[in-house]
Enzyme design. Structure first.
Site, PDB file in Angstrom:
ATOM      1  N   GLY A  49      13.519  26.947  53.738  1.00  0.00           N
ATOM      2  CA  GLY A  49      13.565  26.748  55.178  1.00  0.00           C
ATOM      3  C   GLY A  49      14.964  26.577  55.720  1.00  0.00           C
ATOM      4  O   GLY A  49      15.154  26.405  56.920  1.00  0.00           O
ATOM      5  N   CYS A  50      15.953  26.623  54.837  1.00  0.00           N
ATOM      6  CA  CYS A  50      17.346  26.530  55.273  1.00  0.00           C
ATOM      7  C   CYS A  50      17.953  27.926  55.285  1.00  0.00           C
ATOM      8  O   CYS A  50      17.720  28.713  54.371  1.00  0.00           O
ATOM      9  CB  CYS A  50      18.145  25.645  54.321  1.00  0.00           C
ATOM     10  SG  CYS A  50      17.620  23.924  54.303  1.00  0.00           S
ATOM     11  N   ALA A  51      18.719  28.209  56.314  1.00  0.00           N
ATOM     12  CA  ALA A  51      19.386  29.510  56.393  1.00  0.00           C
ATOM     13  C   ALA A  51      20.454  29.626  55.309  1.00  0.00           C
ATOM     14  O   ALA A  51      20.643  30.682  54.718  1.00  0.00           O
ATOM     15  CB  ALA A  51      20.007  29.694  57.771  1.00  0.00           C
ATOM     16  N   SER A  52      21.132  28.526  55.035  1.00  0.00           N
ATOM     17  CA  SER A  52      22.126  28.482  53.969  1.00  0.00           C
ATOM     18  C   SER A  52      21.433  28.058  52.683  1.00  0.00           C
ATOM     19  O   SER A  52      20.318  27.545  52.708  1.00  0.00           O
ATOM     20  CB  SER A  52      23.211  27.459  54.297  1.00  0.00           C
ATOM     21  OG  SER A  52      23.794  27.740  55.547  1.00  0.00           O
TER      22      SER A  52
END
Length: 145
Positions: A49-52
């Site tokens: 769920g994190c872009a990074s």
């Protein structure tokens, strides 16, 4: 109840006049944080769920004379701003009794910093994903004491 360190962080944010200064401060917090050892940068530690890329590992430790273990985590990211958000979460959660981590309304405390209205939707989603992972890990430890 969060640590005094979090109250100090809120004071620091209040002292900084612009969001440009606050972003710089968040990035500096991330730069000061030690890197996560490569052995922990595995798929099982990744936060979805994190872009990074974000890796997060947790553990508990007991302090003599206390009935309940304390929650601890360390994490890392490939983005400086996210490393800074991790540093903020460490200030908020590390060292709390496990049951308090589960009960803590992190959103309210993070809103004290104004993050809710100054992060991009992608960063906000990633921050929520990290908080959810922390709470899930803490909940899984409640049955162990």
């Amino acid at each position: 109840m969060p640590h005094n360190k979090f109250s100090n962080l809120v004071d620091d944010f209040t002292f900084l006049e612009t969001w440009e200064d606050r972003y710089g401060y968040i990035i500096d917090l991330g730069k000061q944080m030690p890197e996560l050892e490569d052995e922990f940068k595995v798929d099982a530690a990744k936060v979805e769920g994190c872009a990074s890329q974000v890796w997060l590992v947790t553990w508990t430790n007991c302090i003599d004379g206390e009935d309940e273990p304390r929650f601890q985590f360390k994490a890392d990211s490939d983005a400086f701003i996210v490393r800074g958000l991790i540093a903020i979460l460490k200030i908020l959660f590390n060292g709390l009794p496990v049951s308090e981590v589960v009960r803590l309304n992190a959103v309210d405390h993070l809103n004290e910093l104004g993050l809710d209205s100054h992060l991009t939707p992608q960063r906000s989603n990633g921050l929520r994903a990290m908080v959810n992972r922390i709470k899930q890990k803490a909940e899984s430890n409640i049955d162990t004491f």
